[in-house]
Design a protein around this motif. Structure first.
Motif, PDB file in Angstrom:
ATOM      1  N   LEU A 229       0.816  -1.221   0.000  1.00  0.00           N
ATOM      2  CA  LEU A 229       0.000   0.000   0.000  1.00  0.00           C
ATOM      3  C   LEU A 229       0.848   1.268   0.000  1.00  0.00           C
ATOM      4  O   LEU A 229       0.336   2.353  -0.297  1.00  0.00           O
ATOM      5  N   TYR A 230       2.124   1.158   0.329  1.00  0.00           N
ATOM      6  CA  TYR A 230       2.982   2.329   0.404  1.00  0.00           C
ATOM      7  C   TYR A 230       3.881   2.498  -0.830  1.00  0.00           C
ATOM      8  O   TYR A 230       4.668   3.435  -0.897  1.00  0.00           O
ATOM      9  N   LEU A 231       3.748   1.588  -1.784  1.00  0.00           N
ATOM     10  CA  LEU A 231       4.584   1.692  -2.980  1.00  0.00           C
ATOM     11  C   LEU A 231       4.069   2.811  -3.885  1.00  0.00           C
ATOM     12  O   LEU A 231       2.883   2.843  -4.218  1.00  0.00           O
ATOM     13  N   PRO A 232       4.931   3.742  -4.277  1.00  0.00           N
ATOM     14  CA  PRO A 232       4.482   4.834  -5.161  1.00  0.00           C
ATOM     15  C   PRO A 232       4.127   4.315  -6.549  1.00  0.00           C
ATOM     16  O   PRO A 232       4.848   3.505  -7.123  1.00  0.00           O
ATOM     17  N   ARG A 233       3.017   4.766  -7.083  1.00  0.00           N
ATOM     18  CA  ARG A 233       2.577   4.337  -8.412  1.00  0.00           C
ATOM     19  C   ARG A 233       3.348   5.045  -9.516  1.00  0.00           C
ATOM     20  O   ARG A 233       3.520   4.496 -10.602  1.00  0.00           O
ATOM     21  N   LYS A 234       3.777   6.285  -9.259  1.00  0.00           N
ATOM     22  CA  LYS A 234       4.513   7.051 -10.260  1.00  0.00           C
ATOM     23  C   LYS A 234       5.803   7.582  -9.652  1.00  0.00           C
ATOM     24  O   LYS A 234       5.867   7.912  -8.478  1.00  0.00           O
ATOM     25  N   TYR A 235       6.830   7.668 -10.495  1.00  0.00           N
ATOM     26  CA  TYR A 235       8.123   8.227 -10.133  1.00  0.00           C
ATOM     27  C   TYR A 235       8.673   7.647  -8.820  1.00  0.00           C
ATOM     28  O   TYR A 235       9.039   8.393  -7.899  1.00  0.00           O
ATOM     29  N   PRO A 236       8.743   6.319  -8.703  1.00  0.00           N
ATOM     30  CA  PRO A 236       9.241   5.735  -7.451  1.00  0.00           C
ATOM     31  C   PRO A 236      10.673   6.144  -7.133  1.00  0.00           C
ATOM     32  O   PRO A 236      11.055   6.205  -5.961  1.00  0.00           O
ATOM     33  N   HIS A 237      11.479   6.446  -8.177  1.00  0.00           N
ATOM     34  CA  HIS A 237      12.861   6.841  -7.937  1.00  0.00           C
ATOM     35  C   HIS A 237      12.960   8.137  -7.142  1.00  0.00           C
ATOM     36  O   HIS A 237      13.887   8.313  -6.350  1.00  0.00           O
ATOM     37  N   VAL A 238      11.983   9.036  -7.331  1.00  0.00           N
ATOM     38  CA  VAL A 238      11.991  10.307  -6.601  1.00  0.00           C
ATOM     39  C   VAL A 238      11.644  10.069  -5.135  1.00  0.00           C
ATOM     40  O   VAL A 238      12.273  10.630  -4.229  1.00  0.00           O
ATOM     41  N   VAL A 239      10.654   9.218  -4.895  1.00  0.00           N
ATOM     42  CA  VAL A 239      10.258   8.902  -3.517  1.00  0.00           C
ATOM     43  C   VAL A 239      11.388   8.172  -2.795  1.00  0.00           C
ATOM     44  O   VAL A 239      11.709   8.468  -1.638  1.00  0.00           O
TER      45      VAL A 239
END
Length: 487
Positions: free
Chosen positions: A40-50
């Motif tokens: 539920l905490y995985l970013p859907r977009k731009y995970p590299h930024v998070v």
């Protein structure tokens, strides 16, 4: 009462299993829930930024995750990323059940394999691609044929849509080495396949989809329309490659191989009595598919970003053209040999690849044996996400990473200087097989186009954005350019 006891017992079992999923001394990370883990905490977009922002600040460069019951790491930061890329125990590939299901239910090809099979296939592929185009002269000839065709088309237009402008030309260069074939930019079958693949690249994530995290649910839930569409896209590509391989089989001359497919088929025949041979028709089809997928999209998007930053920074475009005129003149086309003399051009291309890398995160890795990282215990088969973007945008190293500034790659003598943190093609044993071809393709297209044309934003259109489209491969948002012949 019995019902309540059953519920309590069930929750106790779930809690126990949940507690057991995280090994001792595993890295900290986002909260995890029973069964779901950290999904539920995985970013859907731009995970590299998070990963390199919020997560790195809160948890450090090594972040522990749980994809259901599967252990995973998100690795950011220059020191840790470079360490992971060079350590042998981090060089495996995770099994993607969805992809494997469509690839003959086997681990084949170059992308999703590891170990001795992958090592032998990689060596064979690289060695024989050199025979059919990786040499400087033959490579340059293949590239310039595509450059010339594109320039002829652009001369007849005032404006052009940049999205996918270079995809078929870039693919033709690689596919000529693979199969001896090239296609026109309006080839309907190829356009259909590439449009489908673009949807996959745009919708995919490095951490996988929900049913990849919980493959057991495939037995319970019906296949979605999206998944069926995904299968259709892959099948179209497989059928395209199969047909090409079968055509080569029918016309094979073992004494005169024409291309990579011929060479692979000859090797198959030589080893047909060897039960341990890695050379099979299915393996050839998947290898061709892997190269096909990688061949056009990354080069296309890199060149798209190059033109984007030229129209956004006209003074940089003018400086590139001044260097081209000074070093080459206007009477001949650029060659690969000219690369070492065009210092500002190299700085510009490198800065484009730094500020908006098309591969922000590596293809996921897998830990092949129990190990440690930054003092944490990392079990075998842990899924590893590696953040290239965190090196390319490290503020301590670059100073102003969000600023487009090619001069950062020039010394006081205006000489191009390489930077070891520029890992656009990866590092270590998993370094991109096609780096030389990709770099030379980008260089020759970029320099020839800037020698021939000037580019700007059309008067009736708004300024294009630098924020890329998210997905497994970053791409510029669609934009148009105005074309002016240089006089």
């Amino acid at each position: 009462m019995a019902y309540l006891i059953a519920v309590v017992a069930f929750l106790a079992v779930v809690f126990y299993l949940w507690m057991k999923t995280k090994p001792k001394n595993f890295p900290p990370g986002p909260p995890r829930f029973p069964i779901l883990g950290s999904v539920l905490y995985l970013p859907r977009k731009y995970p590299h930024v998070v990963m390199s922002g919020k997560w790195a600040e809160k948890y450090g460069p090594v972040v522990g995750l749980m994809f259901g019951s599967r252990k995973a790491l998100a690795v950011s930061g220059p020191k840790t990323v470079l360490e992971v890329l060079h350590r042998d125990e981090f060089q495996g590939r995770p099994v993607n059940t969805r992809v494997q299901k469509m690839l003959f239910n086997k681990r084949l090809g170059l992308i999703f394999t590891d170990g001795p099979y992958w090592q032998e296939l990689r060596r064979f592929t690289l060695r024989h691609l050199r025979d059919f185009g990786y040499g400087r002269t033959s490579m340059e000839s293949l590239i310039m044929q595509e450059v010339d065709d594109l320039i002829k088309e652009m001369r007849s237009k005032d404006t052009i849509q940049v999205h996918a402008l270079f995809r078929i030309p870039a693919l033709n260069i690689l596919w000529a080495m693979m199969s001896g074939t090239r296609y026109s930019r309006d080839d309907e079958e190829l356009q259909t396949i590439l449009q489908g693949l673009d949807k996959i690249f745009r919708s995919g994530t490095q951490s996988g989809r929900f049913l990849d995290v919980f493959p057991v649910l495939r037995r319970i839930l019906p296949e979605s329309r999206t998944y069926k569409h995904f299968v259709d896209i892959i099948n179209n590509l497989l059928n395209f490659v199969k047909r090409t391989v079968r055509e080569h089989e029918q016309n094979l001359d073992e004494n005169n191989p024409r291309d990579f497919i011929d060479t692979y088929l000859i090797q198959m025949r030589k080893q047909k009595t060897n039960a341990e041979s890695i050379f099979t028709e299915e393996g050839l089809i998947v290898t061709c598919q892997d190269l096909f997928n990688a061949g056009g999209d990354s080069v296309d998007n890199t060149l798209g970003f190059c033109l984007l930053y030229m129209v956004l920074h006209p003074h940089v475009q003018s400086a590139v053209q001044r260097e081209l005129d000074s070093v080459l003149g206007r009477d001949r086309r650029p060659t690969i040999e000219d690369k070492h003399r065009l210092h500002y051009v190299n700085a510009v291309i490198t800065e484009v690849m730094r500020i908006n890398p098309v591969v922000a995160m590596a293809v996921p890795h897998r830990v092949v044996k129990d190990t440690t990282l930054n003092g944490y215990t990392i079990p075998k088969d842990t899924f590893v996400l590696i953040n290239f973007w965190s090196l390319l945008h490290d503020r301590e190293h670059w100073g102003d990473p969000e600023v487009f500034r090619p001069e950062r790659f020039l010394d006081e003598n205006k000489t191009f200087v390489k930077d070891e943190w520029m890992i656009s093609f990866g590092a270590g044993k998993r370094m991109c097989l096609g780096e030389a071809l990709a770099r030379n393709t980008v260089f020759l297209f970029f320099t020839t186009l800037l020698q021939e044309f000037s580019f700007s934003v059309p008067e009736d259109e708004s300024t294009p954005q630098t924020l890329p489209l998210s997905g497994m491969i970053m791409a510029p948002q669609p934009f148009s350019i105005k074309i002016s012949r240089r006089v």
